[in-house]
Design a protein around this motif. Sequence first.
Motif, short mmCIF file in Angstrom:
data_model
loop_
_atom_site.label_atom_id
_atom_site.label_comp_id
_atom_site.label_asym_id
_atom_site.label_seq_id
_atom_site.Cartn_x
_atom_site.Cartn_y
_atom_site.Cartn_z
N SER A 142 0.87 -1.28 -0.12
CA SER A 142 -0.15 -0.03 0.01
C SER A 142 0.86 1.30 -0.05
O SER A 142 0.59 2.16 -0.82
CB SER A 142 -0.97 0.14 1.16
OG SER A 142 -1.48 1.24 1.28
N ALA A 146 -9.38 0.35 4.00
CA ALA A 146 -8.99 1.28 2.61
C ALA A 146 -10.20 1.85 2.35
O ALA A 146 -11.11 1.48 1.57
CB ALA A 146 -8.43 0.31 1.45
N LEU A 147 -10.55 3.07 2.69
CA LEU A 147 -11.68 3.80 2.72
C LEU A 147 -11.63 4.83 1.51
O LEU A 147 -12.54 5.53 1.29
CB LEU A 147 -11.98 4.73 3.95
CG LEU A 147 -12.16 3.61 5.40
CD1 LEU A 147 -12.57 4.58 6.40
CD2 LEU A 147 -13.18 2.81 5.27
N TYR A 148 -10.35 5.08 0.85
CA TYR A 148 -10.44 5.73 -0.13
C TYR A 148 -9.01 5.48 -1.11
O TYR A 148 -8.33 4.66 -0.66
CB TYR A 148 -9.93 7.32 0.31
CG TYR A 148 -8.93 7.41 1.30
CD1 TYR A 148 -7.69 7.47 1.04
CD2 TYR A 148 -9.36 7.19 2.86
CE1 TYR A 148 -6.78 7.57 2.01
CE2 TYR A 148 -8.16 7.30 3.61
CZ TYR A 148 -6.88 7.48 3.22
OH TYR A 148 -6.05 7.59 4.27
N ASN A 149 -9.05 6.16 -2.36
CA ASN A 149 -7.90 5.59 -3.28
C ASN A 149 -6.69 6.68 -2.66
O ASN A 149 -6.63 7.41 -2.08
CB ASN A 149 -8.30 6.28 -4.53
CG ASN A 149 -9.14 5.61 -5.29
OD1 ASN A 149 -9.45 4.37 -4.87
ND2 ASN A 149 -9.94 6.16 -6.39
N LYS A 150 -5.51 5.83 -2.71
CA LYS A 150 -4.41 6.19 -2.12
C LYS A 150 -3.28 6.24 -3.13
O LYS A 150 -2.82 5.21 -3.81
CB LYS A 150 -3.86 5.71 -0.82
CG LYS A 150 -2.39 6.16 -0.29
CD LYS A 150 -2.26 5.38 0.78
CE LYS A 150 -0.89 5.62 1.40
NZ LYS A 150 -0.24 4.73 2.66
N HIS A 151 -2.38 7.29 -3.30
CA HIS A 151 -1.19 7.28 -4.29
C HIS A 151 -0.15 6.46 -3.60
O HIS A 151 0.15 6.96 -2.52
CB HIS A 151 -0.95 8.64 -5.04
CG HIS A 151 -1.95 9.39 -5.68
ND1 HIS A 151 -2.32 8.85 -6.80
CD2 HIS A 151 -2.86 10.55 -5.48
CE1 HIS A 151 -3.32 9.67 -7.37
NE2 HIS A 151 -3.49 10.61 -6.55
N VAL A 197 -6.56 1.03 -4.14
CA VAL A 197 -7.84 1.88 -4.38
C VAL A 197 -8.72 1.47 -3.12
O VAL A 197 -8.60 0.33 -2.38
CB VAL A 197 -8.42 1.15 -5.81
CG1 VAL A 197 -7.51 1.09 -6.99
CG2 VAL A 197 -8.74 -0.43 -5.32
N LYS A 198 -10.07 2.27 -3.26
CA LYS A 198 -10.89 1.99 -2.16
C LYS A 198 -11.57 0.65 -2.03
O LYS A 198 -11.78 0.04 -3.20
CB LYS A 198 -11.88 3.19 -2.36
CG LYS A 198 -13.12 3.25 -1.42
CD LYS A 198 -14.18 4.26 -1.83
CE LYS A 198 -15.45 4.25 -0.76
NZ LYS A 198 -16.33 5.33 -1.00
N SER A 207 -6.34 -2.95 -7.63
CA SER A 207 -6.39 -2.49 -8.89
C SER A 207 -5.97 -3.53 -10.14
O SER A 207 -5.01 -4.20 -9.92
CB SER A 207 -5.77 -1.06 -9.03
OG SER A 207 -5.99 -0.56 -10.29
#
Length: 431
Positions: free
Chosen positions: A202, A215-220, A208-209, A261
């Motif tokens: 991660s 994982a509550l949101y997309n993260k770069h 991705v959410k 993803s």
Amino acid sequence: MSISLQYINQDFATMLNAYDCPAILVTPEYRILASNQRYLEIFGAIDLDQPAYCYKASHHHEIPCDQAGEACPLSAAGISGKKQRVLHIHHSPRGKEHVDIEILPILDDKGEVKFFVELLKSVTLANPKIDGNEMVGASLVFNQLVENITRVGPTEASVLLLGETGTGKEIAASAVHLASNRKTQPMVILECSGLTETLFESELFGHVKGAFTGALYNKHGLVEVANGGTLFLDEIGDVPYELQIKLLRLIETGTYRPVGSRETKRSDFRLICATNQDIFSMVERGEFRRDLYYRINVFPIKIPSLNKRKEDIALLTNAILQRIDDSGKYIVTDSAINLLREHDFVGNIRELRNILSRALVLANTQIIDRNVIKTCLEIDRKIGGHSESETDLKGNELRYLQRLIESVNGDKDKAATLAGISTRSLYRKLQ
């Protein structure tokens, strides 16, 4: 000086102006014949009405460098007839500076050396005096470190920094980045120690959410953030074996997929890794992938321990004190410096910083003397409890951190500050 020789020197100076860095023309007898405009701007004018010699102008020596115990690239180029390069500490209008020296021999039609062109490039990533936040030192092993960084910095080669805990591997990684063509882009750091498989992926690749619980949101991921810049993987030896294949694929192809993803992304980054472990022995024991080892070990750089560069302790002490307290009011006595030189540093520069941080608390005046430093060292021994039989570095570090936390009544933020690390790093090391 005769008129004809003056005109000849002017011609030499005009020729040297073709170089975009400071340059001088030198004879095999070390005499300077001419300098270019960049040399005048950076190092000042040389009085050529009288015999001027490179070792006198640059080092204030009365004899050539090789006779004064230093490497002399001019002498080496004279013997080989080929280009030579070395890192020296030069005197300048700003004081002492690290300078990257390149010597280009000029041969006659018989192949004999007639002149040398000496190119001088200031190295801004390190300093032999106290000034700013550069790496600080002037010892031989430190100069060799800076020379290696200066050489590899402008390339795209992957760098592996090898050294004990607390030697300044992250600072060295930053110096490589600043010496590169990517210095205007970000250097992104991932500390690999203590990360679980999910957290490692991660952090590195993003997610991705809904990819996993929490994982509550997309993260770069950090790989994406490092695009165009430098990715620094600290403590690479702690990456779990099952994740090393994914890291290898990233390095080989520049591609990755965020957790959860199906989309393949690409990132262009320069890789720097660091470890305090013997990676090659880990490869031999089957704990680290051989193919990954050869990918990250393109240009290894050994970071010297503080015990191997004790002549730098006075410089480091003053630099660290200025960075802890920029008032400049504290003075460390020579006897205190000598006591520090006698000390066996297990934690290297990080340990020195801890000692000096305590000294600022314990000093009753602006003078840090031998007694203050002695008290600081005694506190360190009481907390650390080192013994000759305790040879495991990770075990020593863990015991030290646990006792440090106890000494501040469980305040982990305060313990992390005293240890010279972030609170996040403290939690990972405790794991």
